[in-house]
Design a protein around this motif. Sequence first.
Motif, PDB file in Angstrom:
ATOM      1  N   SER A 237      -0.120 -15.968 -28.781  1.00 24.54           N
ATOM      2  CA  SER A 237      -0.163 -17.427 -28.618  1.00 24.54           C
ATOM      3  C   SER A 237       0.907 -18.097 -29.465  1.00 24.54           C
ATOM      4  O   SER A 237       1.534 -19.083 -29.040  1.00 24.54           O
ATOM      5  CB  SER A 237      -1.547 -17.962 -29.004  1.00 24.54           C
ATOM      6  N   SER A 238       1.127 -17.566 -30.653  1.00 28.30           N
ATOM      7  CA  SER A 238       2.174 -18.092 -31.522  1.00 28.30           C
ATOM      8  C   SER A 238       3.541 -17.920 -30.875  1.00 28.30           C
ATOM      9  O   SER A 238       4.395 -18.817 -30.929  1.00 28.30           O
ATOM     10  CB  SER A 238       2.126 -17.366 -32.875  1.00 28.30           C
ATOM     11  N   ILE A 239       3.750 -16.771 -30.248  1.00 24.70           N
ATOM     12  CA  ILE A 239       5.018 -16.528 -29.549  1.00 24.70           C
ATOM     13  C   ILE A 239       5.165 -17.450 -28.347  1.00 24.70           C
ATOM     14  O   ILE A 239       6.227 -18.026 -28.104  1.00 24.70           O
ATOM     15  CB  ILE A 239       5.108 -15.050 -29.121  1.00 24.70           C
ATOM     16  N   LEU A 240       4.090 -17.599 -27.570  1.00 26.66           N
ATOM     17  CA  LEU A 240       4.153 -18.435 -26.373  1.00 26.66           C
ATOM     18  C   LEU A 240       4.570 -19.869 -26.698  1.00 26.66           C
ATOM     19  O   LEU A 240       5.252 -20.528 -25.905  1.00 26.66           O
ATOM     20  CB  LEU A 240       2.799 -18.435 -25.660  1.00 26.66           C
ATOM     21  N   LYS A 241       4.164 -20.360 -27.853  1.00 31.55           N
ATOM     22  CA  LYS A 241       4.493 -21.737 -28.231  1.00 31.55           C
ATOM     23  C   LYS A 241       5.976 -21.934 -28.507  1.00 31.55           C
ATOM     24  O   LYS A 241       6.443 -23.067 -28.585  1.00 31.55           O
ATOM     25  CB  LYS A 241       3.687 -22.147 -29.465  1.00 31.55           C
ATOM     26  N   THR A 242       6.730 -20.840 -28.666  1.00 35.93           N
ATOM     27  CA  THR A 242       8.163 -20.970 -28.973  1.00 35.93           C
ATOM     28  C   THR A 242       9.029 -20.968 -27.720  1.00 35.93           C
ATOM     29  O   THR A 242      10.255 -20.977 -27.832  1.00 35.93           O
ATOM     30  CB  THR A 242       8.615 -19.811 -29.880  1.00 35.93           C
ATOM     31  N   GLN A 243       8.425 -20.932 -26.539  1.00 40.33           N
ATOM     32  CA  GLN A 243       9.217 -20.789 -25.318  1.00 40.33           C
ATOM     33  C   GLN A 243       8.673 -21.685 -24.205  1.00 40.33           C
ATOM     34  O   GLN A 243       7.584 -22.254 -24.314  1.00 40.33           O
ATOM     35  CB  GLN A 243       9.229 -19.326 -24.879  1.00 40.33           C
TER      36      GLN A 243
ATOM     37  N   SER B 221       8.871 -14.153 -37.452  1.00 42.26           N
ATOM     38  CA  SER B 221       8.324 -15.493 -37.642  1.00 42.26           C
ATOM     39  C   SER B 221       9.087 -16.558 -36.884  1.00 42.26           C
ATOM     40  O   SER B 221       8.534 -17.563 -36.490  1.00 42.26           O
ATOM     41  CB  SER B 221       8.293 -15.847 -39.143  1.00 42.26           C
ATOM     42  N   ASN B 222      10.408 -16.346 -36.677  1.00 46.07           N
ATOM     43  CA  ASN B 222      11.187 -17.347 -35.969  1.00 46.07           C
ATOM     44  C   ASN B 222      11.736 -16.826 -34.652  1.00 46.07           C
ATOM     45  O   ASN B 222      12.703 -17.336 -34.122  1.00 46.07           O
ATOM     46  CB  ASN B 222      12.350 -17.813 -36.862  1.00 46.07           C
ATOM     47  N   ARG B 223      11.100 -15.789 -34.140  1.00 46.47           N
ATOM     48  CA  ARG B 223      11.571 -15.193 -32.906  1.00 46.47           C
ATOM     49  C   ARG B 223      11.301 -16.116 -31.742  1.00 46.47           C
ATOM     50  O   ARG B 223      10.181 -16.540 -31.508  1.00 46.47           O
ATOM     51  CB  ARG B 223      10.854 -13.859 -32.674  1.00 46.47           C
ATOM     52  N   LEU B 224      12.343 -16.436 -30.999  1.00 47.92           N
ATOM     53  CA  LEU B 224      12.213 -17.302 -29.837  1.00 47.92           C
ATOM     54  C   LEU B 224      12.543 -16.503 -28.587  1.00 47.92           C
ATOM     55  O   LEU B 224      13.484 -15.717 -28.565  1.00 47.92           O
ATOM     56  CB  LEU B 224      13.154 -18.512 -29.952  1.00 47.92           C
ATOM     57  N   PHE B 225      11.776 -16.690 -27.534  1.00 49.93           N
ATOM     58  CA  PHE B 225      11.981 -15.931 -26.312  1.00 49.93           C
ATOM     59  C   PHE B 225      12.707 -16.727 -25.238  1.00 49.93           C
ATOM     60  O   PHE B 225      12.948 -16.227 -24.162  1.00 49.93           O
ATOM     61  CB  PHE B 225      10.635 -15.439 -25.771  1.00 49.93           C
ATOM     62  N   SER B 226      13.005 -17.972 -25.491  1.00 54.53           N
ATOM     63  CA  SER B 226      13.659 -18.788 -24.481  1.00 54.53           C
ATOM     64  C   SER B 226      14.687 -19.692 -25.153  1.00 54.53           C
ATOM     65  O   SER B 226      14.488 -20.144 -26.272  1.00 54.53           O
ATOM     66  CB  SER B 226      12.635 -19.644 -23.731  1.00 54.53           C
ATOM     67  N   SER B 227      15.777 -19.949 -24.453  1.00 60.26           N
ATOM     68  CA  SER B 227      16.802 -20.829 -25.011  1.00 60.26           C
ATOM     69  C   SER B 227      16.464 -22.294 -24.834  1.00 60.26           C
ATOM     70  O   SER B 227      17.050 -23.149 -25.477  1.00 60.26           O
ATOM     71  CB  SER B 227      18.144 -20.531 -24.320  1.00 60.26           C
ATOM     72  N   SER B 228      15.511 -22.598 -23.955  1.00 61.20           N
ATOM     73  CA  SER B 228      15.141 -24.001 -23.687  1.00 61.20           C
ATOM     74  C   SER B 228      13.852 -24.342 -24.414  1.00 61.20           C
ATOM     75  O   SER B 228      12.813 -24.535 -23.801  1.00 61.20           O
ATOM     76  CB  SER B 228      14.980 -24.216 -22.183  1.00 61.20           C
ATOM     77  N   VAL B 229      13.903 -24.423 -25.739  1.00 61.40           N
ATOM     78  CA  VAL B 229      12.701 -24.580 -26.537  1.00 61.40           C
ATOM     79  C   VAL B 229      12.564 -26.000 -27.057  1.00 61.40           C
ATOM     80  O   VAL B 229      13.511 -26.589 -27.551  1.00 61.40           O
ATOM     81  CB  VAL B 229      12.730 -23.590 -27.728  1.00 61.40           C
ATOM     82  N   ARG B 230      11.374 -26.568 -26.890  1.00 60.65           N
ATOM     83  CA  ARG B 230      11.028 -27.830 -27.498  1.00 60.65           C
ATOM     84  C   ARG B 230       9.642 -27.672 -28.095  1.00 60.65           C
ATOM     85  O   ARG B 230       8.912 -26.725 -27.809  1.00 60.65           O
ATOM     86  CB  ARG B 230      10.963 -28.963 -26.454  1.00 60.65           C
ATOM     87  N   TRP B 231       9.226 -28.584 -28.945  1.00 62.66           N
ATOM     88  CA  TRP B 231       7.875 -28.574 -29.484  1.00 62.66           C
ATOM     89  C   TRP B 231       6.883 -28.738 -28.344  1.00 62.66           C
ATOM     90  O   TRP B 231       7.055 -29.564 -27.451  1.00 62.66           O
ATOM     91  CB  TRP B 231       7.709 -29.688 -30.506  1.00 62.66           C
ATOM     92  N   HIS B 232       5.844 -27.919 -28.338  1.00 64.52           N
ATOM     93  CA  HIS B 232       4.851 -27.915 -27.269  1.00 64.52           C
ATOM     94  C   HIS B 232       5.477 -27.564 -25.919  1.00 64.52           C
ATOM     95  O   HIS B 232       5.007 -27.997 -24.880  1.00 64.52           O
ATOM     96  CB  HIS B 232       4.130 -29.264 -27.163  1.00 64.52           C
ATOM     97  N   ALA B 233       6.567 -26.779 -25.936  1.00 63.10           N
ATOM     98  CA  ALA B 233       7.237 -26.425 -24.693  1.00 63.10           C
ATOM     99  C   ALA B 233       6.354 -25.587 -23.789  1.00 63.10           C
ATOM    100  O   ALA B 233       6.571 -25.552 -22.578  1.00 63.10           O
ATOM    101  CB  ALA B 233       8.539 -25.675 -24.999  1.00 63.10           C
ATOM    102  N   TYR B 234       5.367 -24.895 -24.349  1.00 62.44           N
ATOM    103  CA  TYR B 234       4.481 -24.082 -23.527  1.00 62.44           C
ATOM    104  C   TYR B 234       3.781 -24.931 -22.467  1.00 62.44           C
ATOM    105  O   TYR B 234       3.500 -24.454 -21.369  1.00 62.44           O
ATOM    106  CB  TYR B 234       3.458 -23.372 -24.408  1.00 62.44           C
ATOM    107  N   ASP B 235       3.517 -26.198 -22.784  1.00 66.33           N
ATOM    108  CA  ASP B 235       2.885 -27.097 -21.824  1.00 66.33           C
ATOM    109  C   ASP B 235       3.717 -27.247 -20.553  1.00 66.33           C
ATOM    110  O   ASP B 235       3.177 -27.537 -19.478  1.00 66.33           O
ATOM    111  CB  ASP B 235       2.662 -28.480 -22.444  1.00 66.33           C
ATOM    112  N   ASP B 236       5.040 -27.052 -20.685  1.00 65.78           N
ATOM    113  CA  ASP B 236       5.910 -27.211 -19.527  1.00 65.78           C
ATOM    114  C   ASP B 236       5.706 -26.123 -18.472  1.00 65.78           C
ATOM    115  O   ASP B 236       6.178 -26.255 -17.347  1.00 65.78           O
ATOM    116  CB  ASP B 236       7.387 -27.197 -19.961  1.00 65.78           C
ATOM    117  N   THR B 237       5.021 -25.049 -18.844  1.00 64.33           N
ATOM    118  CA  THR B 237       4.851 -23.920 -17.921  1.00 64.33           C
ATOM    119  C   THR B 237       3.617 -24.056 -17.042  1.00 64.33           C
ATOM    120  O   THR B 237       3.318 -23.157 -16.257  1.00 64.33           O
ATOM    121  CB  THR B 237       4.759 -22.604 -18.704  1.00 64.33           C
ATOM    122  N   VAL B 238       2.891 -25.148 -17.147  1.00 65.18           N
ATOM    123  CA  VAL B 238       1.610 -25.255 -16.458  1.00 65.18           C
ATOM    124  C   VAL B 238       1.771 -25.175 -14.933  1.00 65.18           C
ATOM    125  O   VAL B 238       0.909 -24.630 -14.234  1.00 65.18           O
ATOM    126  CB  VAL B 238       0.871 -26.545 -16.879  1.00 65.18           C
TER     127      VAL B 238
END
Length: 698
Positions: free
Chosen positions: A147-153, A22-39
């Motif tokens: 998708s839930s995982i992607l949002k954590t990185q 539930s709290n697994r994070l795949f990246s150390s540079s995590v912010r809320w809505h960080a997935y948007d940064d990958t566009v």
Amino acid sequence: MRGNRLSLVKKSLPKRRPTATSNRLFSSSVRWHAYDDTVQNLRIGQHTRVIYQGFTGRVATSNARDSLAYGTNIVGGVTPGKEGEHLGLPLLPDLKKAKEQLKPDATAVFVAAPQCGKAIEDAIEAEIPLIVAVAEHIPLHDVMRLSSILKTQSKSRLVGANAPGIIAPIGQCRIGFQPLPTFAPGHIGIAAKSGTLSYETVASITRSGLGQSLCIGMGGDIIAGTNLVDALKVFEADPETEGIILVGEIGGRAEEDAADWIRDYRQRVSKPKPIAALVGGLYAPSARIMGHAGAWAARGERTAKEKYEILQQAGATMVDHPEKFGGVMKTMLSQSGRDPQKIMQDSASQKRGYHTLSRRPTPPLRQSRLSAQQQHSRGLVLSPQVGAGPLEHYMKQIEGLHIVQESEPKDAFSVGVTVDRTERAPCIATSPTASTKQLDQRVRRFAYDWRDGPSETTVKQAIAHMQLDAAPPAAMAQVGGLILALTRMYKEKEAVTLSCSVSIDENGNLRLHQPSLLMQFDDAAYRSNKRQEDIHSLRQKESELPEEVEAEKDGIVFVKLDDPEANIGTLVNGAGLAMNTVDALRLHGGKATNFLDTGGKATSETVKKSFELILRDPRVKVIFVNIFGGLTDGGMIAEGILLAFKEVDMKGKPVIVRIRGTNEEVGQKIIADSGLSLEAFDGFAEAADRVVEIANSR
């Protein structure tokens, strides 16, 4: 008063226990809505280092050969348990080694649906910047978990699934299975839900001489890793993109979100890039899945016609058929102060440069889609009578709540769980009314994390929207219990939508009205992974139209349309193109008797079966075959039509054939010279006019 009542609901909610993931994070540079940064990871080109997952598979091998010939910078691939070389490139046993040794910018996931979810998760964990998944029938709940995982990185961006992929003709980089001869380097960015409609769009832009800078396939699944707004952000920032095209369809809110972005973009930019768009499914029947798993509209979602109008009001120039995009875009570029002739000259020089640099002939086409791609997702919808049984199991702990046989009264409420496609997550959907006339306008969605489930706050917000201020305490607690029961069943049984109407009886207890039950389940979970057999064994095929069930056995999606005045049978390859064919025929004064998608690759067998299904309808006066030869050679399609035509009793019905795409001239000549009751056309408008003329004269 409301706060006191909601506190009663809170007592009925179990405390959420954290899970291992539930709290697994795949990246150390995590912010809320960080997935948007990958566009911006979508900006592929000659610099992009591409690897393949499932590299040694037959389809991946064929696809990689074609992409290498095109100029794609493929640096190797992964097949579990294998190491060495493949196609003269490094072959590694896992993504960890591939990441360390090959330093990839992108991965093409050519893994079958049952294993594809795990392959995508491995790529996220390895922090591959761009992940392209082409497989169809990845279970919806697997995608929601991803998708839930992607949002954590903030490292990886997903394109797909069930998508043709992404291609940059201007940068000679192809990650997917797009038909290469259709594309040309240029300056128009294209984003599309439908593969076949995107190919039609690309062909129109190529014929116009403008060419393409970047083409992004969203895919036809319910949830897309990259949506239309993501693509728009990339096109805005891309200096090579001079004009933008969006291709949407029925289902979801991607087009509405895009319209909001376009409206804002046109206000903040002094010289905005011209944007044209199309929406398929204008005449699609309600409550039906139109080929693509995601091509259906949930309660509260706009129709295709409404989305068309919303995009138009936002400033997009709308077209009714993709072959019009080339001419429309030339006009728009000129009106925006850009020089289409200069753009065309630039595109032509780039195209010549590509051939000079590559020194390779155009590679022969191969079928480069996973075998599962020839299947189609229908979804399972249980009748209220059948669906009540499984639901009762989840409701048995809610004291005082009963399922009743009566239809809902006027003061009933609506409650359910479905998919929020924009949030890429499940959501609770509630409304203070169950009235059909008002439900679509008043339903609200409350998204929650698939892994963790809804929070207490989310449940309380959903209940508050139902406006139950005057409800007795018992009913309030029962609503909370019902929502939790629905969310548990939703996840455990891999549902797409669960909804119902409820009311409060004279004793202050909640009643669930069985006739209102809507229970839709993901058939990909069963088809791909053999999960949920108990639910899918409840399917009642005897209550479905025989033609539709029979078509399914042959990998064909057939939907009979009810209009008694319809008289044109349609045979099309690709769900989006099939929807648009029905739409465009209406605009030419004709009406289709059916929606029929033979799949991405029409063969003589599927064409033969399609003719048989169409001809069972006595309304049919003429058949319109509308094929875009993307991955398939146009000549081979024409030969298949001839073989099928000769083996089927056509009952004297004339057939109009439009073949476009790869080797279209060869296919058209074969049809024209056949000596059969066939007529061949190149353009859609002239073919449609001829079909309508015949239909109205017989």
